[in-house]
Design a protein around this motif. Structure first.
Motif, PDB file in Angstrom:
ATOM      1  N   ALA B 186       0.982  -1.388  -0.121  1.00  0.00           N
ATOM      2  CA  ALA B 186       0.261   0.081  -0.086  1.00  0.00           C
ATOM      3  C   ALA B 186       1.066   1.279  -0.130  1.00  0.00           C
ATOM      4  O   ALA B 186       0.558   2.295  -0.406  1.00  0.00           O
ATOM      5  CB  ALA B 186      -1.039  -0.115   0.695  1.00  0.00           C
ATOM      6  N   THR B 189       2.314   1.548  -3.597  1.00  0.00           N
ATOM      7  CA  THR B 189       1.725   2.031  -4.407  1.00  0.00           C
ATOM      8  C   THR B 189       1.265   3.707  -4.370  1.00  0.00           C
ATOM      9  O   THR B 189       0.786   4.161  -4.788  1.00  0.00           O
ATOM     10  CB  THR B 189       0.723   1.743  -4.060  1.00  0.00           C
ATOM     11  OG1 THR B 189       0.582   0.082  -4.145  1.00  0.00           O
ATOM     12  CG2 THR B 189      -0.685   1.648  -5.088  1.00  0.00           C
ATOM     13  N   GLU B 190       1.116   4.048  -2.854  1.00  0.00           N
ATOM     14  CA  GLU B 190       0.837   5.837  -2.814  1.00  0.00           C
ATOM     15  C   GLU B 190       2.131   5.875  -3.038  1.00  0.00           C
ATOM     16  O   GLU B 190       1.481   7.253  -4.041  1.00  0.00           O
ATOM     17  CB  GLU B 190       0.090   5.715  -1.030  1.00  0.00           C
ATOM     18  CG  GLU B 190       0.039   6.812  -0.542  1.00  0.00           C
ATOM     19  CD  GLU B 190      -1.229   7.636  -1.037  1.00  0.00           C
ATOM     20  OE1 GLU B 190      -2.049   6.243  -1.543  1.00  0.00           O
ATOM     21  OE2 GLU B 190      -0.443   8.480  -1.952  1.00  0.00           O
ATOM     22  N   ARG B 193       1.433   6.837  -6.939  1.00  0.00           N
ATOM     23  CA  ARG B 193       0.658   6.955  -7.465  1.00  0.00           C
ATOM     24  C   ARG B 193       1.472   8.645  -7.630  1.00  0.00           C
ATOM     25  O   ARG B 193       1.146   9.665  -8.422  1.00  0.00           O
ATOM     26  CB  ARG B 193      -0.493   7.478  -7.097  1.00  0.00           C
ATOM     27  CG  ARG B 193      -2.254   8.281  -7.116  1.00  0.00           C
ATOM     28  CD  ARG B 193      -2.926   8.393  -5.898  1.00  0.00           C
ATOM     29  NE  ARG B 193      -3.029   7.094  -5.666  1.00  0.00           N
ATOM     30  CZ  ARG B 193      -4.027   6.007  -5.433  1.00  0.00           C
ATOM     31  NH1 ARG B 193      -4.227   6.164  -6.656  1.00  0.00           N
ATOM     32  NH2 ARG B 193      -3.839   5.407  -4.042  1.00  0.00           N
ATOM     33  N   ARG B 222       6.821  -4.866  -5.068  1.00  0.00           N
ATOM     34  CA  ARG B 222       5.414  -4.472  -4.000  1.00  0.00           C
ATOM     35  C   ARG B 222       5.259  -5.342  -3.834  1.00  0.00           C
ATOM     36  O   ARG B 222       5.632  -7.031  -3.044  1.00  0.00           O
ATOM     37  CB  ARG B 222       4.228  -3.923  -4.971  1.00  0.00           C
ATOM     38  CG  ARG B 222       3.245  -5.498  -5.532  1.00  0.00           C
ATOM     39  CD  ARG B 222       2.363  -4.655  -6.113  1.00  0.00           C
ATOM     40  NE  ARG B 222       1.180  -5.809  -6.368  1.00  0.00           N
ATOM     41  CZ  ARG B 222       2.155  -6.427  -7.547  1.00  0.00           C
ATOM     42  NH1 ARG B 222       2.989  -6.060  -8.795  1.00  0.00           N
ATOM     43  NH2 ARG B 222       0.951  -7.493  -7.895  1.00  0.00           N
ATOM     44  N   ASN B 288      -0.756   3.310 -15.008  1.00  0.00           N
ATOM     45  CA  ASN B 288      -1.758   4.372 -13.965  1.00  0.00           C
ATOM     46  C   ASN B 288      -2.731   2.489 -13.236  1.00  0.00           C
ATOM     47  O   ASN B 288      -3.155   2.604 -12.179  1.00  0.00           O
ATOM     48  CB  ASN B 288      -3.067   4.767 -14.084  1.00  0.00           C
ATOM     49  CG  ASN B 288      -2.620   5.955 -14.553  1.00  0.00           C
ATOM     50  OD1 ASN B 288      -1.506   6.302 -14.139  1.00  0.00           O
ATOM     51  ND2 ASN B 288      -3.288   7.229 -14.724  1.00  0.00           N
ATOM     52  N   ALA B 291      -1.389   1.624  -9.290  1.00  0.00           N
ATOM     53  CA  ALA B 291      -0.935   2.486  -8.611  1.00  0.00           C
ATOM     54  C   ALA B 291      -3.133   2.383  -8.201  1.00  0.00           C
ATOM     55  O   ALA B 291      -3.322   2.629  -7.151  1.00  0.00           O
ATOM     56  CB  ALA B 291      -1.678   3.906  -8.691  1.00  0.00           C
ATOM     57  N   LEU B 292      -3.404   1.061  -9.392  1.00  0.00           N
ATOM     58  CA  LEU B 292      -4.884   1.265  -8.483  1.00  0.00           C
ATOM     59  C   LEU B 292      -4.688  -0.535  -7.725  1.00  0.00           C
ATOM     60  O   LEU B 292      -5.295  -0.769  -6.759  1.00  0.00           O
ATOM     61  CB  LEU B 292      -5.831   0.314  -9.912  1.00  0.00           C
ATOM     62  CG  LEU B 292      -6.284   1.719 -10.440  1.00  0.00           C
ATOM     63  CD1 LEU B 292      -6.365   1.212 -11.487  1.00  0.00           C
ATOM     64  CD2 LEU B 292      -7.163   2.817  -9.843  1.00  0.00           C
ATOM     65  N   ASP B 295      -3.780  -0.576  -3.936  1.00  0.00           N
ATOM     66  CA  ASP B 295      -4.668   0.118  -3.565  1.00  0.00           C
ATOM     67  C   ASP B 295      -5.495   0.174  -2.894  1.00  0.00           C
ATOM     68  O   ASP B 295      -7.144  -0.113  -2.421  1.00  0.00           O
ATOM     69  CB  ASP B 295      -5.036   1.006  -4.473  1.00  0.00           C
ATOM     70  CG  ASP B 295      -5.917   2.231  -4.036  1.00  0.00           C
ATOM     71  OD1 ASP B 295      -5.074   3.293  -2.560  1.00  0.00           O
ATOM     72  OD2 ASP B 295      -6.786   3.277  -4.398  1.00  0.00           O
ATOM     73  N   GLN B 297      -7.386   0.388   0.528  1.00  0.00           N
ATOM     74  CA  GLN B 297      -8.054   0.452   1.408  1.00  0.00           C
ATOM     75  C   GLN B 297      -7.823  -0.159   2.670  1.00  0.00           C
ATOM     76  O   GLN B 297      -8.294  -0.491   3.097  1.00  0.00           O
ATOM     77  CB  GLN B 297      -9.579   0.484   1.441  1.00  0.00           C
ATOM     78  CG  GLN B 297      -9.938   1.380  -0.138  1.00  0.00           C
ATOM     79  CD  GLN B 297      -8.888   2.874  -0.560  1.00  0.00           C
ATOM     80  OE1 GLN B 297      -9.035   3.917   0.796  1.00  0.00           O
ATOM     81  NE2 GLN B 297      -8.629   2.642  -1.517  1.00  0.00           N
ATOM     82  N   ALA B 311      -9.040  -3.770  -4.640  1.00  0.00           N
ATOM     83  CA  ALA B 311      -8.082  -3.335  -5.634  1.00  0.00           C
ATOM     84  C   ALA B 311      -7.608  -3.777  -6.323  1.00  0.00           C
ATOM     85  O   ALA B 311      -7.317  -3.414  -6.836  1.00  0.00           O
ATOM     86  CB  ALA B 311      -6.819  -3.274  -3.793  1.00  0.00           C
TER      87      ALA B 311
END
Ligand code: SF4
Ligand code: SF4
Lengths: 379, 403
Positions: B186, B189-190, B193, B222, B288, B291-292, B295, B297, B311
């Motif tokens: 996460a 990824t942040e 982004r 990652r 992109n 980045a999803l 992601d 939450q 995600a």
């Protein structure tokens, strides 16, 4: 063989539109196009609609070109081409499955190309984790029923479904009988007629098709005949007219492994309106390039079927740009060859018309089989 | 290409990663081949080394090593219509070819279908070839919205994946390490982004061609602290460039979006061609997607698997046309774009086969022109230079006229 029923079925296979329109007038049921492969069709029937199998066609491509690039398979392209015709407007809705990338994206292209047409995609589970399948299928069943009640105006009750399942149970029993007869007495019908009959089943209500097939089965001769016995494998025998080349070349198709024929008819219709029953249906029958099952080996499976059917050779009828089939092919051919089974690959598009090159290759293949048989007889 | 100090750092960490992977068996570690969209956090939790054949195929493409691999795959019977990444992989395995002389042999395989169904077929082939177990995580294509039921379906399979891994590794699944990997993902990824959003600056401090290259760590690392370290430094470097007003090309006049996979063997060529026009892609649906994907939450911390499932269902390629259209329109707005480039990759059906009608609709909604470039990510024979340049020139002229 000559028979009125056969003429009628052949006619249906050759003129699907006229056939479907006829039954639409007779039954008044909304037509729902059921696209490849394995959507549980009795659901459509139970909802009071007229399910029509749509497995590609021979239309020359035009309008669909502005929606789909040329590397889409011709099944997908020709389905869109047909759907875009104003004459197809009577179709009340389209049912897709998640069978391949081409189809998943085609369903999406439909939303933009035909924005007013209801489109549904049935998501077939392809997971290594079996317990996940059932709750997922409960949900898919629910979604399918909601869609059907929208396009057909009725959400089928368990009783409606039971009646349809019975009809479809009878249908697959008759079709399997037709296959058994074929394997024993392949000279009873030409290759072309055999597949014309099966294709006709896509365009007729099963209430109408079943008695016709039953009567045809009663009339079929019990003759074996000469010729190279072959097993065909692929997505669907399109274009149908290529089977005339098989007839002329002296082959007897004794069985097949088409997604749009044997793989489909080998599945046992779901017995009840339950996710668990749909699951059994999906897991039943022949393996398929578009369905993942852990550890499945289609090479071994097909070699066994070739032997079971007493076939002399194997022909892969490949629709160009079909990825699920093309990924499996090297392994299938290796395994079959390893087991000493002669193999041939024919590549076509659904709209192919000129078969000269294919004819030459098929004739050479038949000759090869003849020589192999002679060798076998001598040694 | 933009000269970034971080590039050498990236080469170094990627080199280390592949070296470690090559030595894994020697060091008693297990190697898993995984798809680019696989929930790799599970593998980090058990200490297996994930290897990404797609990344390797891209590397081969970028270093012009693909042709030989594709010829080999063809001789094995794999038709030219199949995904060229898969074919590169089969060829590289057979020849032990490409810049790293092949990939280390897998002990097992994890395939996730959130990028395509093609990988399912590809990994079936691998499973037969290597005679190793394959776990297929089925992640349905999202035609409309990501539903709770879909998330539940994927979570169920994640639970199955835990069992599968525990069995393969011969020890219980380690939940703490799993949470740690998810947090690392996460975090990376942040940062990724943030890197991508730098493209909003005028002039953009880096362009999509750069992000294609700097994507490697978010794909392959990652879930590990290395990706976090790397992107922390990259973000820093880019911030400085923005504050100095340094653009990725000298005279930025036309800002574009890139859709679909890169054309790996022509990145520099296309970058230079566009730069000559003062044109530059500053955002790409492809980069992109990572980045999803990670992601997660994190307010859903008590349900990490659910958050992860959500995600992983979300990359652009796994979404229907309504989402794609809205997404493209949003990018055009947020990145102040003048138009968009669509690479129609002839062997990536799920990405490409919606492009023609999507292009029409995006043009209609935004008034910004798009152009479709027919090619292939790594198969150089699909790139017809004259056709591409003619198209691009006509497109760029029309953009300039509008401006
Ligand atoms: S022919 Fe192959 S690629 Fe085309 S729709 Fe059927 S399974 Fe998909
Ligand atoms: S390039 Fe496309 S088809 Fe190939 S693996 Fe990636 S998403 Fe799948």
């Amino acid at each position: 063989m000559e028979s009125k029923v056969l003429d009628e079925l052949r006619e249906a296979a050759e003129n699907p539109r006229a056939e479907v329109m006829k039954w639409l007038r007779v039954t008044g049921r909304p037509v729902v196009a059921v696209l490849p492969a394995y959507f549980p069709e009795p659901l459509v029937h139970a909802a009071g609609a007229f399910p029509v199998g749509m497995w590609g066609n021979t239309l020359p491509l035009g309008a669909s070109d502005s929606y789909l690039q040329s590397f889409s398979c011709s099944i997908a392209r020709s389905i869109l081409e047909l759907a875009l015709k104003p004459e197809s407007d009577f179709i009340a809705g389209f049912i897709f499955t998640s069978m391949c990338d081409n189809f998943e994206t085609l369903a999406e292209v439909f939303k933009l190309a035909l924005p007013r047409k209801p489109v549904f995609t049935f998501v077939i589970p392809n997971t290594s984790h079996l317990p996940s399948r059932r709750p997922h299928l409960e949900r898919e069943l629910d979604r399918a029923l909601a869609f059907l009640s929208r396009v057909a105006g009725k959400r089928p009750s368990p009783e409606d479904y039971a009646r349809s399942a019975k009809l479809y149970g009878e249908f697959v029993r008759l079709v399997r009988e037709f296959y058994r007869h074929r394997a024993l007495f392949p000279a009873a019908l030409s290759n072309y007629d055999f597949y014309a009959v099966l294709k006709a089943s896509f365009f007729m209500p099963k209430e109408e098709f079943n008695p016709r097939l039953r009567s045809l089965l009663e009339d079929l001769d019990r003759v074996g005949g000469e010729g190279a016995r072959v097993l065909l494998s692929g997505i669907v025998p399109q274009p149908l007219s290529l089977l005339k080349v098989f007839d002329a070349a002296g082959t007897r198709v004794v069985g097949d492994d088409f997604a749009g024929a044997y793989r489909l008819f080998s599945k046992e219709p779901a017995a009840a309106l339950l996710g668990s029953e749909i699951d059994k249906y999906l897991l039943s029958g022949a393996p398929c390039s578009t369905l993942h099952r852990d550890g499945q080996d289609r090479g071994k499976y097909l070699a066994a079927r070739v032997r079971e059917l007493g076939a002399d050779g194997f022909v892969n009828w490949h629709i160009k740009f079909c990825e699920p089939e093309a990924f499996d092919r090297p392994h299938l051919l290796d395994e079959l060859r390893r087991q000493g089974i002669p193999t041939l690959v024919l590549e076509v598009e659904t709209s192919s018309r000129n078969f000269d090159a294919l004819r030459t290759r098929l004739e050479a293949f038949v000759e090869l089989i003849r020589q192999e048989k002679e060798k076998g007889a001598v040694s | 290409m933009t000269k970034l100090a971080s590039t050498s750092k990236m080469k170094e960490i990627m080199g280390t990663y592949y070296l470690e992977a090559k030595n894994a068996a020697h060091n008693g570690l297990k190697v898993a081949w995984v798809t680019s969209g696989a929930p790799v956090e599970y593998l980090h939790a058990v200490g297996a080394i994930p290897i990404y054949p797609e990344n390797y195929a891209a590397m081969c493409g970028a270093s012009h090593a693909t042709a030989e691999l594709l010829r080999k795959a063809e001789s094995l019977g794999y038709a030219g219509e199949l995904c060229s990444y898969a074919r590169s992989d089969f060829g590289a395995e057979a020849l032990q070819g490409g810049p790293l002389m092949g990939l280390p042999r897998p002990d097992f395989l994890v395939c996730a279908s959130n990028i395509c169904n093609t990988v399912t077929k590809w990994y079936q082939v691998l499973s037969r070839h290597f005679q190793v177990p394959l776990f297929l995580v089925d992640m349905p294509f999202v035609h409309d919205d990501i539903s709770e039921e879909m998330v539940a379906y994927v979570k169920g399979q994640f639970a199955g994946l835990e069992e599968f891994l525990a069995e393969i590794m011969g020890r219980p699944f380690d939940r703490d390490r799993f949470s740690e990997a998810v947090l690392q993902s996460a975090r990376a990824t942040e940062l990724w982004r943030e890197v991508l959003e730098m493209g909003k600056a005028r002039p953009a401090p880096l362009n999509s061609f750069d992000t294609f290259i700097h994507l490697a760590p978010i794909v392959t690392l990652r879930g590990t602290p290395r990706a976090v370290e790397y992107y922390t430094a990259l973000v820093e470097e880019l911030r400085e460039r923005v504050s100095r007003g340094e653009g990725s090309i000298p005279n930025e006049r036309i800002r574009l979006l890139w859709d679909n996979l890169p054309i790996w063997y022509r990145i520099k060529y296309l970058a230079d061609f566009l730069a000559n026009w003062g044109a530059v892609p500053v955002v790409a649906t492809y980069t992109n997607s990572w980045a999803l994907i990670g992601d997660v939450q994190l307010e859903g911390r008590d349900d990490l698997a659910g958050a992860l499932a959500r995600a992983y269902l979300s990359p652009f390629i796994n979404r229907g046309v309504r989402y794609r259209i809205e997404y493209l329109c949003r990018m055009i707005e947020e990145f102040s774009l003048d138009g968009f480039l669509m690479h129609s990759d002839r062997t990536c059906k799920p990405y490409s086969l919606t492009q023609l009608p999507v292009k029409e609709e995006v043009q209609r909604r935004t008034g910004k022109p798009g152009v479709v470039l027919e090619a292939d990510k790594v198969d150089e024979t699909a790139f017809v230079e004259a056709a591409i340049t003619t198209r691009l020139e006509a497109f760029l002229e029309s953009v300039l006229c509008r401006n």
